[in-house]
Write a protein that holds these residues in place. Structure first.
Motif, PDB file in Angstrom:
ATOM      1  N   ALA A 285      17.154   8.923 -28.213  1.00 28.48           N
ATOM      2  CA  ALA A 285      17.434   7.556 -27.866  1.00 28.48           C
ATOM      3  C   ALA A 285      18.687   7.233 -27.037  1.00 28.48           C
ATOM      4  O   ALA A 285      18.798   6.289 -26.436  1.00 28.48           O
ATOM      5  CB  ALA A 285      17.491   6.712 -28.976  1.00 28.48           C
ATOM      6  N   HIS A 286      19.872   8.057 -27.260  1.00 30.30           N
ATOM      7  CA  HIS A 286      20.963   7.901 -26.576  1.00 30.30           C
ATOM      8  C   HIS A 286      20.888   8.150 -25.183  1.00 30.30           C
ATOM      9  O   HIS A 286      22.128   7.700 -24.282  1.00 30.30           O
ATOM     10  CB  HIS A 286      22.252   8.442 -27.387  1.00 30.30           C
ATOM     11  CG  HIS A 286      21.996   9.981 -27.082  1.00 30.30           C
ATOM     12  ND1 HIS A 286      21.346  10.558 -28.025  1.00 30.30           N
ATOM     13  CD2 HIS A 286      22.914  10.798 -26.114  1.00 30.30           C
ATOM     14  CE1 HIS A 286      21.566  11.947 -27.560  1.00 30.30           C
ATOM     15  NE2 HIS A 286      22.180  12.172 -26.430  1.00 30.30           N
ATOM     16  N   LYS A 287      19.932   8.699 -24.724  1.00 35.39           N
ATOM     17  CA  LYS A 287      19.896   9.370 -23.495  1.00 35.39           C
ATOM     18  C   LYS A 287      19.300   8.427 -22.581  1.00 35.39           C
ATOM     19  O   LYS A 287      19.602   8.673 -21.078  1.00 35.39           O
ATOM     20  CB  LYS A 287      19.143  10.731 -23.227  1.00 35.39           C
ATOM     21  CG  LYS A 287      19.482  11.804 -22.334  1.00 35.39           C
ATOM     22  CD  LYS A 287      20.449  12.392 -22.270  1.00 35.39           C
ATOM     23  CE  LYS A 287      20.461  13.386 -21.010  1.00 35.39           C
ATOM     24  NZ  LYS A 287      21.876  14.259 -21.171  1.00 35.39           N
ATOM     25  N   TYR A 288      18.722   7.531 -22.687  1.00 37.24           N
ATOM     26  CA  TYR A 288      18.026   6.811 -21.623  1.00 37.24           C
ATOM     27  C   TYR A 288      17.903   5.210 -22.091  1.00 37.24           C
ATOM     28  O   TYR A 288      18.306   4.661 -23.072  1.00 37.24           O
ATOM     29  CB  TYR A 288      16.403   7.175 -21.777  1.00 37.24           C
ATOM     30  CG  TYR A 288      15.587   6.781 -22.936  1.00 37.24           C
ATOM     31  CD1 TYR A 288      14.865   5.530 -22.660  1.00 37.24           C
ATOM     32  CD2 TYR A 288      15.577   7.244 -23.831  1.00 37.24           C
ATOM     33  CE1 TYR A 288      14.054   4.900 -23.949  1.00 37.24           C
ATOM     34  CE2 TYR A 288      15.010   7.087 -25.229  1.00 37.24           C
ATOM     35  CZ  TYR A 288      14.092   5.861 -25.017  1.00 37.24           C
ATOM     36  OH  TYR A 288      13.327   5.470 -26.286  1.00 37.24           O
TER      37      TYR A 288
ATOM     38  N   MET B 105      11.089   3.866 -16.794  1.00 42.23           N
ATOM     39  CA  MET B 105      10.476   2.702 -16.437  1.00 42.23           C
ATOM     40  C   MET B 105       9.803   2.074 -17.485  1.00 42.23           C
ATOM     41  O   MET B 105       9.391   0.718 -17.470  1.00 42.23           O
ATOM     42  CB  MET B 105       9.511   2.940 -15.179  1.00 42.23           C
ATOM     43  CG  MET B 105      10.009   2.878 -13.714  1.00 42.23           C
ATOM     44  SD  MET B 105       8.579   2.492 -12.318  1.00 42.23           S
ATOM     45  CE  MET B 105       7.802   4.016 -12.366  1.00 42.23           C
ATOM     46  N   ASN B 106       9.405   3.010 -18.438  1.00 41.38           N
ATOM     47  CA  ASN B 106       8.737   2.401 -19.573  1.00 41.38           C
ATOM     48  C   ASN B 106       9.013   3.420 -20.553  1.00 41.38           C
ATOM     49  O   ASN B 106       9.486   4.604 -20.580  1.00 41.38           O
ATOM     50  CB  ASN B 106       7.248   2.538 -19.392  1.00 41.38           C
ATOM     51  CG  ASN B 106       6.667   3.234 -18.566  1.00 41.38           C
ATOM     52  OD1 ASN B 106       6.817   4.687 -18.876  1.00 41.38           O
ATOM     53  ND2 ASN B 106       5.748   3.375 -17.752  1.00 41.38           N
ATOM     54  N   HIS B 107       8.602   3.230 -21.888  1.00 42.46           N
ATOM     55  CA  HIS B 107       8.870   4.142 -23.103  1.00 42.46           C
ATOM     56  C   HIS B 107       7.911   5.333 -22.578  1.00 42.46           C
ATOM     57  O   HIS B 107       8.212   6.517 -23.529  1.00 42.46           O
ATOM     58  CB  HIS B 107       8.605   3.386 -24.318  1.00 42.46           C
ATOM     59  CG  HIS B 107       9.615   2.407 -24.845  1.00 42.46           C
ATOM     60  ND1 HIS B 107      11.011   2.796 -25.129  1.00 42.46           N
ATOM     61  CD2 HIS B 107       9.691   1.171 -24.747  1.00 42.46           C
ATOM     62  CE1 HIS B 107      11.462   1.931 -25.494  1.00 42.46           C
ATOM     63  NE2 HIS B 107      11.068   0.765 -25.190  1.00 42.46           N
ATOM     64  N   ALA B 108       6.829   5.364 -22.253  1.00 38.47           N
ATOM     65  CA  ALA B 108       5.906   6.457 -21.807  1.00 38.47           C
ATOM     66  C   ALA B 108       6.591   7.512 -21.215  1.00 38.47           C
ATOM     67  O   ALA B 108       6.340   8.815 -21.591  1.00 38.47           O
ATOM     68  CB  ALA B 108       4.771   6.015 -21.262  1.00 38.47           C
ATOM     69  N   ALA B 109       7.413   7.074 -20.135  1.00 34.79           N
ATOM     70  CA  ALA B 109       8.353   8.099 -19.480  1.00 34.79           C
ATOM     71  C   ALA B 109       9.231   8.994 -20.457  1.00 34.79           C
ATOM     72  O   ALA B 109       9.374  10.177 -20.353  1.00 34.79           O
ATOM     73  CB  ALA B 109       9.047   7.536 -18.289  1.00 34.79           C
ATOM     74  N   ALA B 110       9.933   8.133 -21.381  1.00 33.45           N
ATOM     75  CA  ALA B 110      10.867   8.761 -22.196  1.00 33.45           C
ATOM     76  C   ALA B 110      10.093   9.631 -23.346  1.00 33.45           C
ATOM     77  O   ALA B 110      10.600  10.641 -23.548  1.00 33.45           O
ATOM     78  CB  ALA B 110      11.581   7.628 -23.110  1.00 33.45           C
ATOM     79  N   ASP B 111       9.167   9.069 -23.459  1.00 26.42           N
ATOM     80  CA  ASP B 111       7.975  10.185 -24.586  1.00 26.42           C
ATOM     81  C   ASP B 111       7.591  11.393 -24.133  1.00 26.42           C
ATOM     82  O   ASP B 111       7.723  12.514 -24.517  1.00 26.42           O
ATOM     83  CB  ASP B 111       6.819   9.179 -25.133  1.00 26.42           C
ATOM     84  CG  ASP B 111       7.416   8.110 -26.154  1.00 26.42           C
ATOM     85  OD1 ASP B 111       8.528   8.023 -26.653  1.00 26.42           O
ATOM     86  OD2 ASP B 111       6.538   7.267 -26.152  1.00 26.42           O
ATOM     87  N   ALA B 112       7.274  11.338 -22.704  1.00 20.76           N
ATOM     88  CA  ALA B 112       6.684  12.453 -22.048  1.00 20.76           C
ATOM     89  C   ALA B 112       8.060  13.477 -21.650  1.00 20.76           C
ATOM     90  O   ALA B 112       7.774  14.561 -21.731  1.00 20.76           O
ATOM     91  CB  ALA B 112       6.348  12.259 -20.618  1.00 20.76           C
ATOM     92  N   LEU B 113       9.200  12.983 -21.542  1.00 18.04           N
ATOM     93  CA  LEU B 113      10.276  13.793 -21.449  1.00 18.04           C
ATOM     94  C   LEU B 113      11.023  14.116 -22.624  1.00 18.04           C
ATOM     95  O   LEU B 113      12.020  15.002 -22.696  1.00 18.04           O
ATOM     96  CB  LEU B 113      11.264  13.235 -20.317  1.00 18.04           C
ATOM     97  CG  LEU B 113      10.750  13.132 -18.973  1.00 18.04           C
ATOM     98  CD1 LEU B 113      11.775  12.178 -18.153  1.00 18.04           C
ATOM     99  CD2 LEU B 113      10.730  14.373 -18.137  1.00 18.04           C
ATOM    100  N   ARG B 114      10.587  13.540 -23.642  1.00 20.81           N
ATOM    101  CA  ARG B 114      11.249  13.764 -24.860  1.00 20.81           C
ATOM    102  C   ARG B 114      12.439  13.580 -25.008  1.00 20.81           C
ATOM    103  O   ARG B 114      13.540  14.429 -25.610  1.00 20.81           O
ATOM    104  CB  ARG B 114      10.705  15.127 -25.448  1.00 20.81           C
ATOM    105  CG  ARG B 114       9.266  15.558 -25.412  1.00 20.81           C
ATOM    106  CD  ARG B 114       8.745  17.099 -25.836  1.00 20.81           C
ATOM    107  NE  ARG B 114       7.411  17.013 -26.191  1.00 20.81           N
ATOM    108  CZ  ARG B 114       7.032  18.298 -26.376  1.00 20.81           C
ATOM    109  NH1 ARG B 114       7.900  19.385 -26.703  1.00 20.81           N
ATOM    110  NH2 ARG B 114       5.799  18.534 -26.351  1.00 20.81           N
ATOM    111  N   LEU B 115      12.973  12.555 -24.451  1.00 16.27           N
ATOM    112  CA  LEU B 115      14.470  12.031 -24.557  1.00 16.27           C
ATOM    113  C   LEU B 115      14.980  11.389 -25.825  1.00 16.27           C
ATOM    114  O   LEU B 115      14.242  10.579 -26.425  1.00 16.27           O
ATOM    115  CB  LEU B 115      14.553  10.828 -23.270  1.00 16.27           C
ATOM    116  CG  LEU B 115      14.151  11.575 -21.947  1.00 16.27           C
ATOM    117  CD1 LEU B 115      14.466  10.409 -21.214  1.00 16.27           C
ATOM    118  CD2 LEU B 115      15.157  12.593 -21.523  1.00 16.27           C
TER     119      LEU B 115
END
Length: 411
Positions: free
Chosen positions: A180-183, A168-178
């Motif tokens: 760039a190609h994964k999300y 939903m936002n970049h904070a979710a990607a940061d929290a999950l440590r994803l």
């Protein structure tokens, strides 16, 4: 949100949708009341799954509901695995949080997970006035989330096994440590387009805020910002200015007490509940949507922009990223007192400058058309599914672009 995701997916693919049995009556009634959607209905098959009552009678409150949801996800995957359904891809449209895993990778098909959401911690100074109980509940939940991020092996397995994750936002990607190609950034919220809003025929400057009366939504900042703005107006301008709050929740008594202490009760309406048509009328009569929420999403922001309402909000991962990047109405969420003064200033700027107001209206409509119309979600999902099934990397991981570029697969 769940219903609209299914409808948008079904525009381009056949869908087997799984939900709880308590939704079946409403789903059957909806199809019966909309025969014009018969072609769409033919592409959707609903299956219903839940635990027996004796295993879920304790499902009460947000924490126990999340524990139930965790177990429901696991048993759902086993139930579906035994059915051996003819599917090409699995999409876990999750509970919009980034700390409970999906187990649908057990089906052995390419998995899309999300939109996975993330609410940053509510600032301490914004939480303090809601009392110790609210502070304890929020911090206990935050501690639990951090524990899941760090130690839950199934959450880590979900990240690895998912072919692609919608955040939903970049904070979710940061929290999950994803990586760039994964999300991709795909908000869960959107709204239906509305026809041109008729002119109310009055010169009232009507400020609207909609949501649950809880600490997360920031209604106390709404009231203080409006009160500061109101006191700076001339008596004549005050006479044509009004605030409407639509919502209900445990903080209602605090909100009403604050309205009284700020001495704005004569120009403030608090409406606990409205049918859908009534909420639409509120949007139509409003001039500005004031929403200093601390959340990482905000369905009402999408709704407000569909009516062309300028949105005054914090510059955060939720409403702050939803609004148009060229908007000048966001306020840094650093210091609460300073921030509320700046929120009042944004209202004053819109009130005093018709040119600025018209510009912000245009930005809101443009943002809705390119990012928050439900039809946009359908195209986004179609492109994601195509890339996943063809094993192509997704080259655009942000929805801040024109519709043609959303989540587009590489050549």
């Amino acid at each position: 949100m769940g219903w609209n995701f299914i409808v948008q997916i079904a525009r381009f693919q056949r869908v087997i949708a799984v939900t709880r049995p308590n939704n079946q009556e409403a789903i059957d009634r909806y199809w019966a009341e909309h025969p014009e959607l018969n072609e769409l209905q033919q592409r959707v098959q609903f299956l219903y799954f839940d635990w027996p009552f004796w295993l879920r009678f304790w499902k009460k409150g947000p924490l126990l509901s999340m524990i139930y949801y965790y177990g429901w996800q696991f048993t759902l995957a086993i139930w579906l695995w035994r059915k051996k359904l003819p599917i090409d891809l699995v999409h876990n449209v999750n509970f919009h949080n980034d700390w409970t895993p999906t187990f649908l990778w057990l089906l052995g098909k390419p998995l899309v997970w999300g939109p996975v959401g993330h609410h940053p911690a509510i600032p301490k100074n914004a939480l303090r006035e809601f009392g110790r109980k609210a502070w304890f509940q929020d911090r206990a939940l935050w501690t639990l989330k951090q524990a899941f991020w760090k130690i839950d092996p199934f959450l880590q397995l979900s990240k690895r096994r998912a072919a692609h994750i919608l955040c939903m936002n970049h904070a979710a990607a940061d929290a999950l440590r994803l990586p760039a190609h994964k999300y991709s950034i795909v908000p869960s919220v959107a709204s239906e387009p509305v026809a041109d809003v008729p002119d109310s025929g009055t010169d009232c400057f009507h400020i609207l805020s909609v949501g649950r009366f809880v600490a997360l939504k920031g209604f106390t900042s709404t009231i203080r910002a409006f009160a500061r703005f109101y006191r700076e107006l001339t008596p004549a301008d005050q006479h044509r200015t009004r605030l409407t709050l639509v919502g209900s929740g445990p903080a209602e008594s605090l909100i009403r007490a604050l309205i009284e202490s700020e001495q704005i009760g004569h120009c403030t309406d608090v409406i606990n509940w409205l049918p859908k048509a009534g909420v639409a009328a509120c949007y139509e009569s409003a001039s500005v949507f004031l929403f200093p929420s601390h959340e990482g999403a905000g369905m009402v922001v999408a709704e407000a922009m569909s009516y062309g309402l300028p949105v005054v909000c914090w510059d955060n991962e939720g409403p702050g990223r939803f609004t148009h990047p060229d908007s000048s109405l966001r306020v840094a969420e650093t210091d609460l007192i300073t921030g509320e003064k700046q929120l009042a200033t944004r209202l004053h700027n819109l009130f005093q400058s018709p040119a600025l107001y018209k510009h912000e209206q245009q930005l809101a409509r443009q943002r809705f058309d390119t990012a928050f119309n439900w039809s946009v979600r359908g195209h986004q999902l179609r492109q994601v599914y195509s890339a996943v099934l063809e094993n192509n990397p997704l080259t655009v991981n942000s929805f801040y672009a024109t519709e043609a570029n959303y989540c587009g697969p590489s050549a």
